[in-house]
Scaffold this motif. Structure first.
Motif, mmCIF file in Angstrom:
data_model
loop_
_atom_site.group_PDB
_atom_site.id
_atom_site.type_symbol
_atom_site.label_atom_id
_atom_site.label_comp_id
_atom_site.label_asym_id
_atom_site.label_seq_id
_atom_site.Cartn_x
_atom_site.Cartn_y
_atom_site.Cartn_z
ATOM 1 N N MET A 9 -4.686 6.442 3.541
ATOM 2 C CA MET A 9 -6.083 6.013 3.513
ATOM 3 C C MET A 9 -6.485 5.703 2.075
ATOM 4 S SD MET A 9 -7.045 6.133 6.660
ATOM 5 C CE MET A 9 -8.812 6.024 6.553
ATOM 6 N N ARG A 10 -7.469 4.871 1.915
ATOM 7 C CA ARG A 10 -7.921 4.463 0.584
ATOM 8 C C ARG A 10 -8.385 5.691 -0.207
ATOM 9 N NH1 ARG A 10 -11.958 0.247 1.421
ATOM 10 N NH2 ARG A 10 -10.095 -0.935 1.944
ATOM 11 N N GLY A 11 -7.767 5.914 -1.350
ATOM 12 C CA GLY A 11 -8.128 7.031 -2.211
ATOM 13 C C GLY A 11 -7.509 8.356 -1.796
ATOM 14 N N LYS A 12 -6.654 8.352 -0.801
ATOM 15 C CA LYS A 12 -6.022 9.584 -0.321
ATOM 16 C C LYS A 12 -4.509 9.410 -0.350
ATOM 17 C CE LYS A 12 -9.944 11.232 1.702
ATOM 18 N NZ LYS A 12 -10.462 12.412 2.239
ATOM 19 N N CYS A 40 -2.172 9.462 5.690
ATOM 20 C CA CYS A 40 -2.729 8.480 6.612
ATOM 21 C C CYS A 40 -3.817 9.129 7.467
ATOM 22 C CB CYS A 40 -1.625 7.897 7.499
ATOM 23 S SG CYS A 40 -0.945 9.082 8.676
ATOM 24 N N SER A 97 0.832 -1.196 0.000
ATOM 25 C CA SER A 97 0.000 0.000 0.000
ATOM 26 C C SER A 97 0.873 1.255 0.000
ATOM 27 C CB SER A 97 -0.933 0.012 1.213
ATOM 28 O OG SER A 97 -0.179 0.039 2.394
#
Length: 86
Positions: free
Chosen positions: A22-25, A28, A4
């Protein structure tokens, strides 16, 4: 987890944050990637108090200059009439 993307925010020691983004960012959860992160709209804590405006700084410097001149004058007056300066 290993593949990731990493946050990349600068840490206090000068390195980069190693937490996963974070997912799509790109940040964190601790550095602004979480939903609803950041200051609230119309944050009253961000209001300026005016203590460091140019006018306030100038005024403080003027007051300090007057105080310094007064101390010098009082010191000279104390010496001229024969008393020792403290």
């Amino acid at each position: 987890m290993r593949v990731s993307l990493r946050c990349g925010a600068k840490t206090r020691d000068g390195g980069t944050c190693r937490a996963p983004a974070m997912r799509g960012k790109v940040r964190c959860r601790m550095h602004g990637g979480a939903e609803r992160s950041g200051a609230p709209r119309g944050n009253q804590n961000a209001r300026k108090h005016g203590a460091f405006t140019q006018e306030a700084i100038f005024e403080r410097r003027q007051v300090q200059a007057v105080i310094c001149e007064a101390r010098i004058l009082l010191d000279r007056l104390g010496r001229s009439d024969g008393t020792a300066a403290k």
